[in-house]
Structures are given as structure tokens and as C-alpha cells.
Design an enzyme around this catalytic site. Structure first.
Site, PDB file in Angstrom:
ATOM      1  N   HIS A   1      -4.817   6.430  11.287  1.00  0.00           N
ATOM      2  CA  HIS A   1      -3.671   6.584  10.377  1.00  0.00           C
ATOM      3  C   HIS A   1      -4.051   6.486   8.911  1.00  0.00           C
ATOM      4  CE1 HIS A   1      -3.701   2.362   9.399  1.00  0.00           C
ATOM      5  NE2 HIS A   1      -2.514   2.374   8.862  1.00  0.00           N
ATOM      6  N   GLY A   2      -5.286   6.079   8.626  1.00  0.00           N
ATOM      7  CA  GLY A   2      -5.649   5.924   7.217  1.00  0.00           C
ATOM      8  C   GLY A   2      -7.096   5.503   7.094  1.00  0.00           C
TER       9      GLY A   2
ATOM     10  N   PRO B   1      -4.004   9.503   4.935  1.00  0.00           N
ATOM     11  CA  PRO B   1      -4.279   9.205   3.529  1.00  0.00           C
ATOM     12  C   PRO B   1      -5.556   8.379   3.382  1.00  0.00           C
ATOM     13  CG  PRO B   1      -2.068   8.479   4.181  1.00  0.00           C
ATOM     14  CD  PRO B   1      -2.822   8.796   5.431  1.00  0.00           C
TER      15      PRO B   1
ATOM     16  N   ASN C   1       3.925   3.225  12.707  1.00  0.00           N
ATOM     17  CA  ASN C   1       4.222   1.895  13.251  1.00  0.00           C
ATOM     18  C   ASN C   1       5.448   2.047  14.151  1.00  0.00           C
ATOM     19  OD1 ASN C   1       2.294   0.733  11.614  1.00  0.00           O
ATOM     20  ND2 ASN C   1       3.660  -0.664  10.569  1.00  0.00           N
TER      21      ASN C   1
ATOM     22  N   ASN D   1       0.816  -1.222   0.000  1.00  0.00           N
ATOM     23  CA  ASN D   1       0.000   0.000   0.000  1.00  0.00           C
ATOM     24  C   ASN D   1       0.851   1.274   0.000  1.00  0.00           C
ATOM     25  OD1 ASN D   1       0.994  -0.145   2.563  1.00  0.00           O
ATOM     26  ND2 ASN D   1      -0.975   0.026   3.610  1.00  0.00           N
ATOM     27  N   HIS D   2       2.134   1.152  -0.253  1.00  0.00           N
ATOM     28  CA  HIS D   2       2.987   2.344  -0.258  1.00  0.00           C
ATOM     29  C   HIS D   2       2.781   3.154  -1.547  1.00  0.00           C
ATOM     30  CE1 HIS D   2       5.768   0.196   2.787  1.00  0.00           C
ATOM     31  NE2 HIS D   2       4.684   0.709   3.337  1.00  0.00           N
TER      32      HIS D   2
END
Lengths: 146, 480
Positions: free
Chosen positions: B403-404, B377, B329, B202-203
Site C-alpha cells: 500500500h505504500g 504512494p 484499511n 501521513n495524509h
């Protein structure tokens, strides 16, 4: 072949994990279970049908118990893949106990884009891990961090 | 799935009460609708499992983007007493210091409208992307050891970006306590070719523009305005971090037996913070934290070059500055007020972001009046959010938030859903240019694979643990 259209070997089943990927493997003995699980890991990330048997690597693993042995075996193979650029498609487990494995991984080095690698296993997890035999029915369940 | 007893204790907060060997309750931030989905997989059970870890204080927490991980849930936050508690590699994850940097430019949306393809292509050229990506720069092991100690500072010393970036990175881009002797030969070997690379999964790198401002004051403090072109970098410590986690999980496995600890999931393996095993993991983890800081700094520098080449302009005109960079993380020592008393704790955030409120000394002076910026994001087809931390987060979540978006579809299901579609063309029709290392990655990351991040951030805002500042719309994206 488009990797999304390939058929699993009959003894392998992928199962859903929200962020990652899991496999269940069946075999008739513990040696075959370790061999098939290793094959399944490479099946998930590469064109294993297109791998030549050019290189044979002996692998020896010590671990605390059979679960840790499976994680260590797969992690070792993944490390050789990631660092040495090897893709394996055939495995022989010659000696195995609950805490020791001696085997061989056979495959070839990646060169000029082949064999094709289309995925990456970041790590082999302990989460929900199951490894064992009930008589002649052996089963492994492994979740990979991808 | 094991039965999970759960009750609503606040409009956006649910609790699994203490039972059996749980030391504290587990608490999950979610709407009622989200909770129905959360209970479909094993994430809630994982939040409960974390509540069994020795030395945990207050509660095992989960943010609204919670989903099924391994060991800890993704979206999990847990704090352990700095002296009597444990440290768990499973509470940090394999991708140590995976994180997000937000950058903002001098450009307006109209300045890049005709250059979306060139920008995406240049980003793709400058930032190695995809499975086993390598080759941005080759470093020797001694150089890598310096990077593992000095983090983003090392990268700046080597000419990647400027010292101005450092003040706007969590921990100023370098964490103390890195012990290079705790890193295995294998981790050095895996890390050596990967500095400056994005990786897979997922980067991503995504540029877009500010589409909506929710808080004028906070946006002004962060230097964000409508239509401004922005860039998001999402990556971590690559194979170096994965190997470091893997090496230490087996050490922790032995430590569990040594210290007589029994836990519901082997992936939660941990050791007392003050034990030799715990200290060794901390030293190794901090090396990987610094590796990731250096990695994102190099990528930020190369992204600037990519923009300049694509647009034929200089860096001064581009003005692509770091707004802020967060780690999601990580385990860190922090001081928090718990039951009215200040305590030193080791906060594990796995798929969760630090969100310190206004006034915190850890927040850059420029932002101290509004709180720490948080970048959340979404998916590559919709939007991402910029938030700031709040005082309420300091009181309730050890200064943490989401975080997302959080996945709602497995990768397999996503690939199947996208099988007969052309996701790239669909996105392009909506004005978003995407380039991936493979079709498979783009398919697995299709927008519907994720929850709507708007619901996630709205829940955090309603719960008071962060505040919306701005929304960003993507224009171009490269995927691993």
C-alpha cells in the site's frame, strides 16, 4: 518554544515505534501514574506550560482491569480535547481501583490559537501496554496512534 | 523482542512455520535485504501473532511494506472463514478505509510548471488540513447518517463531483451493511465537522506527472500517458473511524472473555463474525468505510476547484477524472479459491491494497482486461507507482499487494534528523513545492523517513502479486 527543543519531565521517556509514538512513565503511586501519563499525552501534542486553569472537568471511568482503565482514562481525555476543544495540563486522581477511577482534569479551551496544539493523538492503543506498581515504583508504557 | 524463526520459501517470500498455537503459518513478502530490516522491529512477531486468530485460513500474510503496527502489522493481510472465523478491529486499524485516489488530468507537466505555488496554495485553501482540521462543510447528524450509508454516492448527490467518479472507486464508493444504530454518539460528534478534511499524520494531497510508463497496454487502459498531470488523495475516515474502532475494541475485549479466546496481544481483540459483537462491529465499520468514501469524494471535488482557480481554467479543460480509488484499511467479504475450493472469507487488509487480477467482476469494465489499478504512494520527495493486480495475487495473497513505501524511521527520529534542516527548501530546490499545516508534520514526513517505494513495488512485481504500470513524480504536495 519550538516543541522539538522542549525537555521532557524527568519521569517521562519517549520511545520509538516505527509509525507511532510511545511513552514510559514512572511514578511513586498509582494515582500519580495515571496523572503523569495524562500529562505526558498532552505534553506530546500541546504547549502544556502555557495552559491556564480555567476549566475543571470531573471524570469517572469504569473498566475491566487496570490496563483497560488506563486506555479508557486517556481516551476520555483525548475525546474531550478533540470534541470540546479543551487542553488539560493538570490532573487529580481522587479515587482509583483496578476497575474504577474518579478524577479531575484541569485546563482551558482553545481560543484564538492558544494554547498551541501541534499534534494529534488519534487513539490510545492496547499494544504492548503496561500499567502497574511494584511497591512504590509504578510504571506505565503506552503507545499512541498518531 | 521474541525470537522469530523464519525461512525463505521462494525468492521473495519468507515463512514463519506453524508452532505453538498458530493455526496457519505467517508469510512475508520481502527481499533478503528488506528482511534484515523487518526483523529489527516487532512486525514479524505481529504477523505471527495474527496466525493465532480463530478461523484464519491459509496464512497470515504481510506485504513488503510491512512495519510495526499495533496488533496486526501494517502491511498485514489475513482472511477468516466467513462463518467460523473472527473479525478484528485491530486488523482494520483506527483509520477505517484509509485509502488513496488517483486522478488524471488533461494537462501536461508544462501546463503547470509556472503555477506550482498557486496550485499548492489553492489546494491548501480548499482542503482543510492538519491537526483537528474541520470546517469544509457542516452536516447535521441525520445528513451524516445518510453519508455513512451511501458513501461517495451521498457526496455526489450533494453536488460534490460527478457520478462518473463512482464507477472508478473500490465498491463504487459505497459498501452495503452499514448499520447506523451501531455508531456511538461520540463518533457522530467527532465526524460531523470533518467531512472533506485531510487530517494529520501521513495524509496528503499530491500532484505530479507521469514520468515513466512500464506497461504501455495497461497505461493506455488506465488512460495514463507520459508527462500527464496527476493528483493523489490520501486520507480516511478521520475521527469518525478512530472513535468507531475505539468503541468496538472495548466491546471485543469483553467478547474475548465471553467466547473464551486467548491471544498474544490484546490489540488483536476480536469476535466471531456471526456473533452479535462481530455483526455490530461490521455494521459500524461499514459506516466508517462509507464516511471515508464520502470524504475523499468531497476532497476530489474541491481539488478540481482548486486547480481551476489556480490556473484560471474550467473543469472541462482540466479534465481531472478519477482513475481509481483503493481502500487500504478494511475488512471485506470476498470469495477466493483456497486449496482448490472456492470459499467465502472475510479479508482483513491493514495497510495493504486489494489487487484483483484481470477478469475479476469487481474490477471496472474499462480495466477488466488489465486488472485492478493499485496506487502505491511513495514519499513526498521521490515517486509513487501505479500497478495492476494479477492472477497470481488472486492465488497467493487473496488478491492483495502493498500500500505504500512503509516507514523506516520513527516520527521522533525523523523529527530529530530534520531538526536543523529546512526540508521545505530542500524539496523546493528539487522542484517540489510543499505546504504543511505545521513544520513538524513536514519534518516527520521527510523523504528518508520512508523506505524506497521502488524496492517495495519491485518486490511485489518479482513475486508476481502486482505489475508496474507507471511512475509518478511529485510537483506539489499539501500535508496534514
Amino acid at each position: 518554544m519550538n516543541e522539538e527543543l522542549r525537555q521532557h519531565p524527568s519521569w517521562m521517556r519517549e520511545f520509538d515505534h516505527t509509525a507511532d509514538l510511545g511513552v514510559e512513565i514512572e511514578a511513586s503511586n498509582i494515582e500519580q501514574l495515571f496523572e503523569r501519563t495524562a500529562y505526558a499525552m498532552f505534553w506530546l501534542i500541546a504547549d502544556v506550560d502555557d495552559v491556564e486553569s480555567d476549566i475543571s472537568i470531573p471524570i469517572e471511568i469504569d473498566a475491566e482491569d487496570i490496563d483497560a482503565l488506563m486506555v479508557a482514562w486517556l481516551s476520555e481525555l483525548n475525546y474531550r480535547h478533540q470534541v470540546d476543544g479543551l487542553v488539560f495540563s493538570s490532573f487529580q486522581v481522587e479515587q482509583i481501583s483496578d476497575s474504577f477511577l474518579h478524577g479531575t482534569a484541569i485546563g482551558e479551551g482553545i481560543s484564538h490559537g492558544r494554547p498551541r496544539v501541534f499534534g494529534e493523538i488519534k487513539a490510545v492503543t492496547y499494544h504492548d501496554l503496561q500499567v502497574g506498581c511494584d511497591g512504590e515504583r509504578c510504571r506505565a508504557r503506552v503507545i499512541f496512534d498518531i | 523482542m521474541k525470537q522469530v524463526q523464519i525461512r525463505q520459501i521462494e525468492p521473495y517470500l519468507w515463512e514463519i512455520p506453524r508452532s505453538g498455537d498458530m493455526i496457519v503459518p505467517a508469510r512475508i513478502y520481502a527481499t533478503r535485504k528488506m528482511m534484515r530490516d523487518i526483523l529489527k522491529d516487532r512486525a514479524a512477531e505481529q504477523a505471527r501473532n495474527v496466525a493465532h486468530l480463530p478461523g484464519i485460513v491459509k496464512a497470515s500474510l504481510a506485504m513488503p511494506d510491512i512495519h510495526w503496527g499495533y496488533g496486526f502489522p501494517i502491511g498485514g493481510v489475513a482472511a477468516f472463514d466467513a462463518n467460523g472465523g473472527v473479525i478484528s478491529p485491530g486488523g482494520v486499524g483506527y483509520d477505517i478505509n484509509c485509502g488513496v485516489r488517483l486522478m488524471a488530468s488533461n494537462l501536461q507537466r508544462s501546463d503547470v510548471a509556472d503555477a506550482l505555488h498557486p496550485i499548492v496554495n489553492q489546494l491548501f485553501k480548499w482542503v482543510p488540513t492538519g491537526v483537528g482540521s474541520a470546517g469544509a462543510l457542516r452536516v447535521s447528524v441525520p445528513e451524516l447518517q445518510e453519508a455513512a450509508v451511501d458513501g461517495a454516492r451521498w457526496a455526489v448527490r450533494k453536488g460534490y463531483g460527478s457520478a462518473d467518479d463512482l464507477a472508478f472507486i473500490e465498491e463504487s464508493g459505497q459498501i452495503d451493511g452499514a448499520d447506523v444504530s451501531a455508531i456511538s454518539h461520540r463518533a457522530w460528534k467527532r465526524g460531523a465537522p470533518q467531512l472533506g478534511t485531510l487530517g494529520s499524520g501521513n495524509h496528503f494531497l499530491e500532484f505530479g506527472y507521469v514520468d515513466e510508463v512500464f506497461d504501455d497496454g495497461a497505461a493506455a487502459a488506465l488512460g495514463l500517458q507520459l508527462d500527464q498531470v496527476t493528483l493523489i488523495i490520501h486520507t480516511g475516515s478521520r475521527g469518525f473511524g478512530h472513535q468507531t474502532c475505539e468503541d468496538n475494541l472495548s466491546v471485543m475485549d469483553g467478547a474475548m472473555r465471553k467466547y473464551g479466546m486467548k491471544l498474544p496481544d490484546r490489540q488483536l481483540a476480536c469476535a466471531p463474525i456471526r456473533s452479535a459483537e462481530g455483526q455490530r462491529y461490521l455494521g459500524a465499520m461499514n459506516c466508517a468505510v462509507n464516511f471515508a468514501f464520502a470524504n475523499r469524494q468531497i476532497i476530489a471535488h474541491n481539488a478540481r476547484r482548486a486547480f481551476c482557480e489556480a490556473l484560471g481554467i474550467g473543469e472541462a479543460e482540466l479534465g481531472l477524472r478519477t482513475v481509481y480509488e483503493v481502500a487500504h484499511n478494511i475488512a471485506k467479504f470476498e470469495s477466493h479459491v483456497i486449496d482448490g475450493e472456492a470459499r467465502d472469507v472475510c479479508v482483513h487488509r491493514k495497510g495493504a491494497t486489494r489487487a484483483f487480477g484481470p477478469g475479476s467482476a469487481s474490477v471496472p469494465a474499462r480495466y477488466r482486461g488489465v486488472g485492478q489499478p493499485v496506487l502505491v504512494p511513495g514519499d513526498m520527495g521521490r515517486y509513487s507507482y501505479v500497478l495492476v493486480g494479477t492472477e497470481r495475487a488472486m492465488q497467493d495473497t487473496f488478491g492483495s499487494t502493498c500500500h505504500g513505501a512503509g516507514r523506516q524511521m520513527s516520527r521522533r527520529k525523523a523529527a530529530k534528523t530534520a531538526q536543523h534542516r529546512d526540508i521545505k527548501a530542500e524539496l523546493e530546490e528539487r522542484g517540489i513545492v510543499v505546504r504543511g499545516a505545521s513544520r513538524r508534520t513536514i519534518n516527520e514526513e521527510l523523504p528518508e523517513a520512508y523506505k524506497d517505494v521502488a524496492e517495495v513495488v519491485e518486490t511485489c512485481q518479482m513475486a508476481g502479486i502486482s505489475k508496474k504500470v507507471a511512475r509518478l513524480i511529485p510537483l506539489g504536495c499539501i500535508k496534514g
